[in-house]
Write an enzyme that holds these catalytic residues in place. Structure first.
Site, PDB file in Angstrom:
ATOM      1  N   HIS A   1       0.833  -1.203   0.000  1.00 57.38           N
ATOM      2  CA  HIS A   1       0.000   0.000   0.000  1.00 57.38           C
ATOM      3  C   HIS A   1       0.866   1.250   0.000  1.00 57.38           C
ATOM      4  CE1 HIS A   1      -2.678  -2.812   2.527  1.00 57.38           C
ATOM      5  NE2 HIS A   1      -3.254  -2.714   1.336  1.00 57.38           N
TER       6      HIS A   1
ATOM      7  N   HIS B   1       0.955   4.713   2.080  1.00 57.63           N
ATOM      8  CA  HIS B   1       0.403   5.270   3.311  1.00 57.63           C
ATOM      9  C   HIS B   1       0.559   6.789   3.312  1.00 57.63           C
ATOM     10  CE1 HIS B   1      -0.552   1.702   5.981  1.00 57.63           C
ATOM     11  NE2 HIS B   1      -0.164   1.169   4.835  1.00 57.63           N
TER      12      HIS B   1
ATOM     13  N   HIS C   1      -3.810   4.388   5.002  1.00 57.21           N
ATOM     14  CA  HIS C   1      -3.613   4.400   3.548  1.00 57.21           C
ATOM     15  C   HIS C   1      -3.784   5.805   2.984  1.00 57.21           C
ATOM     16  CE1 HIS C   1      -4.766  -0.104   3.030  1.00 57.21           C
ATOM     17  NE2 HIS C   1      -3.762   0.087   3.861  1.00 57.21           N
TER      18      HIS C   1
ATOM     19  N   HIS D   1     -11.975   0.898   1.724  1.00 55.55           N
ATOM     20  CA  HIS D   1     -10.795   0.157   1.298  1.00 55.55           C
ATOM     21  C   HIS D   1     -11.132  -0.926   0.289  1.00 55.55           C
ATOM     22  CE1 HIS D   1      -7.031  -2.023   1.340  1.00 55.55           C
ATOM     23  NE2 HIS D   1      -7.767  -3.108   1.430  1.00 55.55           N
TER      24      HIS D   1
ATOM     25  N   HIS E   1      -9.164   3.109  -1.833  1.00 51.45           N
ATOM     26  CA  HIS E   1      -8.229   4.157  -1.442  1.00 51.45           C
ATOM     27  C   HIS E   1      -7.262   4.418  -2.590  1.00 51.45           C
ATOM     28  CE1 HIS E   1      -8.465   2.634   3.015  1.00 51.45           C
ATOM     29  NE2 HIS E   1      -9.520   3.344   2.696  1.00 51.45           N
TER      30      HIS E   1
ATOM     31  N   ASP F   1      -4.369   1.941  -2.344  1.00 52.17           N
ATOM     32  CA  ASP F   1      -4.597   0.506  -2.486  1.00 52.17           C
ATOM     33  C   ASP F   1      -3.925  -0.008  -3.758  1.00 52.17           C
ATOM     34  OD1 ASP F   1      -6.167   0.629  -0.225  1.00 52.17           O
ATOM     35  OD2 ASP F   1      -8.068   0.478  -1.297  1.00 52.17           O
TER      36      ASP F   1
ATOM     37  N   HIS G   1       2.800  -5.368   4.271  1.00 49.33           N
ATOM     38  CA  HIS G   1       2.196  -5.992   5.449  1.00 49.33           C
ATOM     39  C   HIS G   1       2.552  -7.482   5.500  1.00 49.33           C
ATOM     40  CE1 HIS G   1      -0.574  -2.661   6.602  1.00 49.33           C
ATOM     41  NE2 HIS G   1      -0.351  -2.318   5.340  1.00 49.33           N
TER      42      HIS G   1
ATOM     43  N   ARG H   1       2.414  -4.351   9.875  1.00 53.05           N
ATOM     44  CA  ARG H   1       3.291  -3.699   8.906  1.00 53.05           C
ATOM     45  C   ARG H   1       4.702  -4.248   9.131  1.00 53.05           C
ATOM     46  NH1 ARG H   1       0.982   2.495   9.542  1.00 53.05           N
ATOM     47  NH2 ARG H   1      -1.215   1.894   9.388  1.00 53.05           N
TER      48      ARG H   1
END
Length: 170
Positions: A65, A67, A83, A91, A100, A103, A143, A160
């Site tokens: 992702h 962030h 995100h 999401h 997002h 994403d 992640h 994460r």
């Protein structure tokens, strides 16, 4: 926001058939500080893409992702915020109220511990550049598990485990 990244016409580097231009990059590291890969933000043919290369993970699928904050403070990387989601969408690409801006598809590590992924964002390139290079910056996050592409807010992807701050190209 660095104005130089947004200014200009479609004839700028990375546009209209010219060579792709790397406009930003990140070194991706684990919480222990071990560098495990890179991400490049690329502008080409009227679009923005990200190219991620990592190694050193066990084989498997992991969420990837963008962030909302360019900070990667160990051990849990929560300093990177949630995100990248300037439109306050839900999401996931499978969520009818998503997705997002940050994403992306999962990245899959092979049996040799290596993975690559290139993803082209569907959002307006100039707007995307503004969001990535805003005053808060942006982080690339990996992640522990795969994104299910629907669970809000983070796809049930688990902790994460690696992070990199996106920096504009010189």
């Amino acid at each position: 926001m660095p104005t130089a990244l947004c200014a200009g016409s479609s004839k700028d580097k990375g546009e209209m058939g010219s060579a792709p231009a790397v406009i930003g990059s990140a070194l991706i590291a684990t919480a222990s500080g071990t560098e495990i890969g890179t991400a490049e933000i690329i502008r080409a043919k009227g679009a923005i893409s990200i190219s991620v290369k990592v190694n050193g993970f066990e084989a498997g699928e992991r969420a990837l992702h963008l962030h909302s904050t360019g900070a990667c403070d160990a051990p849990d990387f929560t300093s990177a915020g949630g995100h990248l989601n300037p439109f306050e969408r839900a999401h996931g690409s499978l969520n009818p109220d998503g997705q997002h801006l940050g994403d992306m598809p999962n990245i899959t590590t092979d049996d040799n511990g290596q993975a690559t992924l290139t993803f082209t964002f569907s959002d307006d390139p100039d707007h995307l550049i503004q969001e990535i290079f805003d005053a808060n910056g942006t982080a690339v996050m990996i992640h522990a598990g795969p994104d299910d592409y629907i669970s809000d807010p983070a796809g049930a992807a688990g902790p994460r485990i690696a992070c990199g701050v996106v920096k504009p190209a010189n």
